[in-house]
Scaffold this motif. Structure first.
Motif, short mmCIF file in Angstrom:
data_model
loop_
_atom_site.label_atom_id
_atom_site.label_comp_id
_atom_site.label_asym_id
_atom_site.label_seq_id
_atom_site.Cartn_x
_atom_site.Cartn_y
_atom_site.Cartn_z
N LYS A 194 0.82 -1.20 0.00
CA LYS A 194 0.00 0.00 0.00
C LYS A 194 0.86 1.25 0.00
N ILE A 195 1.90 1.28 0.84
CA ILE A 195 2.76 2.47 0.91
C ILE A 195 3.52 2.65 -0.39
N TYR A 196 4.10 1.58 -0.90
CA TYR A 196 4.91 1.69 -2.11
C TYR A 196 4.05 2.00 -3.33
N ASP A 197 2.84 1.45 -3.41
CA ASP A 197 1.94 1.79 -4.51
C ASP A 197 1.57 3.27 -4.47
N THR A 198 1.30 3.77 -3.28
CA THR A 198 1.00 5.20 -3.14
C THR A 198 2.19 6.04 -3.56
N ALA A 199 3.38 5.64 -3.16
CA ALA A 199 4.59 6.38 -3.52
C ALA A 199 4.76 6.47 -5.03
N GLU A 200 4.44 5.39 -5.74
CA GLU A 200 4.60 5.39 -7.19
C GLU A 200 3.60 6.34 -7.86
N SER A 201 2.51 6.62 -7.19
CA SER A 201 1.51 7.53 -7.75
C SER A 201 1.90 9.00 -7.60
N TYR A 202 2.91 9.26 -6.78
CA TYR A 202 3.36 10.64 -6.52
C TYR A 202 4.88 10.69 -6.64
N PRO A 203 5.42 10.68 -7.86
CA PRO A 203 6.87 10.59 -8.06
C PRO A 203 7.65 11.68 -7.32
N GLU A 204 7.06 12.86 -7.21
CA GLU A 204 7.78 13.95 -6.54
C GLU A 204 8.06 13.63 -5.08
N TRP A 205 7.17 12.83 -4.50
CA TRP A 205 7.28 12.52 -3.07
C TRP A 205 7.62 11.05 -2.84
N ARG A 206 8.06 10.35 -3.87
CA ARG A 206 8.22 8.89 -3.76
C ARG A 206 9.09 8.49 -2.56
N ASP A 207 10.26 9.07 -2.45
CA ASP A 207 11.18 8.66 -1.38
C ASP A 207 10.60 8.94 0.00
N GLU A 208 9.95 10.09 0.13
CA GLU A 208 9.40 10.47 1.43
C GLU A 208 8.23 9.57 1.81
N ILE A 209 7.37 9.26 0.86
CA ILE A 209 6.24 8.39 1.17
C ILE A 209 6.72 7.00 1.57
N ARG A 210 7.73 6.50 0.90
CA ARG A 210 8.26 5.18 1.25
C ARG A 210 8.79 5.14 2.68
N MET A 211 9.21 6.28 3.20
CA MET A 211 9.69 6.32 4.59
C MET A 211 8.59 5.93 5.57
N TRP A 212 7.32 6.14 5.18
CA TRP A 212 6.21 5.73 6.05
C TRP A 212 6.31 4.23 6.34
N HIS A 213 6.78 3.49 5.37
CA HIS A 213 7.02 2.06 5.57
C HIS A 213 8.42 1.81 6.14
N ASP A 214 9.42 2.34 5.48
CA ASP A 214 10.80 1.97 5.80
C ASP A 214 11.24 2.43 7.18
N ASN A 215 10.71 3.56 7.64
CA ASN A 215 11.10 4.12 8.94
C ASN A 215 9.91 4.21 9.89
N TRP A 216 8.96 3.28 9.73
CA TRP A 216 7.69 3.42 10.43
C TRP A 216 7.85 3.58 11.94
N LEU A 217 8.77 2.88 12.54
CA LEU A 217 8.90 2.93 13.99
C LEU A 217 9.28 4.34 14.46
N GLU A 218 9.90 5.12 13.59
CA GLU A 218 10.23 6.50 13.95
C GLU A 218 9.01 7.40 13.93
N LEU A 219 7.94 6.96 13.27
CA LEU A 219 6.68 7.71 13.29
C LEU A 219 5.88 7.39 14.54
N ALA A 220 6.08 6.20 15.08
CA ALA A 220 5.31 5.71 16.23
C ALA A 220 6.22 5.60 17.44
#
Length: 205
Positions: free
Chosen positions: A57-83
């Motif tokens: 879900k996170i990576y699919d969303t990231a692909e829909s917004y190329p300008e923000w791709r790397d940042e959106i992927r952080m929601w998955h890759d660095n999730w514990l830092e959000l919580a």
């Protein structure tokens, strides 16, 4: 009615959940506001909380917004830092209730993949008597169905359940079913609520 079980939300009750704070730190408030205005990241997260695959879900969303791709992927890759971090006083209240023999449940909007990350990082998540995790249930708060599922599983009357959550819409949905409720604005107020119901001493927090 004396509560027969106490039900905790997790995000912003036991663990701080502040994605905006994380992104402010890594990209600055101005760019973060621009990204959140363009991309409905909380709706994306709601889909995960309903049981959709976390990474996909996170990576699919990231692909829909190329300008923000790397940042959106952080929601998955660095999730514990959000919580992060845990809220120690709330954890202490959870443990104090259990020590006195009060059944304590969790009712939380949480994805399957994200809960698998959170549980080893926060050992208290394994200490509930019952856990109601939205990703496994396929429905999220404040949908009435999730509250009905809790009632059916635990077998307790709605009026005997005392529930705390930081979101007013979730509190309203529980109250509409007859639950006793407390809008969480900090552990001190929650401790006072528990004391008022005779479940803990007033200085428990």
């Amino acid at each position: 009615m004396q509560p027969q079980a106490v039900i905790f939300d997790i995000g912003n009750v036991l663990i701080e959940w502040q994605p905006e704070r994380y992104y402010d730190r890594i990209m600055g408030p101005e760019r973060r506001r621009a990204m959140f205005a363009e991309v409905d990241l909380h709706a994306m997260n709601d889909a995960v909380d309903r049981g959709e695959n976390f990474r996909q879900k996170i990576y699919d969303t990231a692909e829909s917004y190329p300008e923000w791709r790397d940042e959106i992927r952080m929601w998955h890759d660095n999730w514990l830092e959000l919580a992060t971090p845990e809220i120690p006083q709330s954890v202490a209240l959870l443990r104090s209730l259990r020590a006195t023999g009060v059944p304590v449940f969790a009712l939380t909007n949480f994805g399957i993949g994200t809960f698998e990350i959170a549980e080893p990082a926060y050992p208290f998540l394994s200490e509930f008597d019952r856990r109601y995790i939205s990703g496994y249930m396929g429905v999220i708060k404040p949908d009435a169905e999730i509250f009905a599922m809790v009632e059916a599983d635990c077998g307790l009357p709605p009026a005997s359940l005392l529930f705390t959550d930081d979101r007013a819409d979730n509190i309203a949905a529980a109250a509409a079913r007859g639950w006793q409720v407390h809008l969480f604005e900090g552990p001190e107020g929650w401790a006072q609520c528990l004391a008022h119901h005779g479940l803990l001493e007033a200085n428990a927090a």
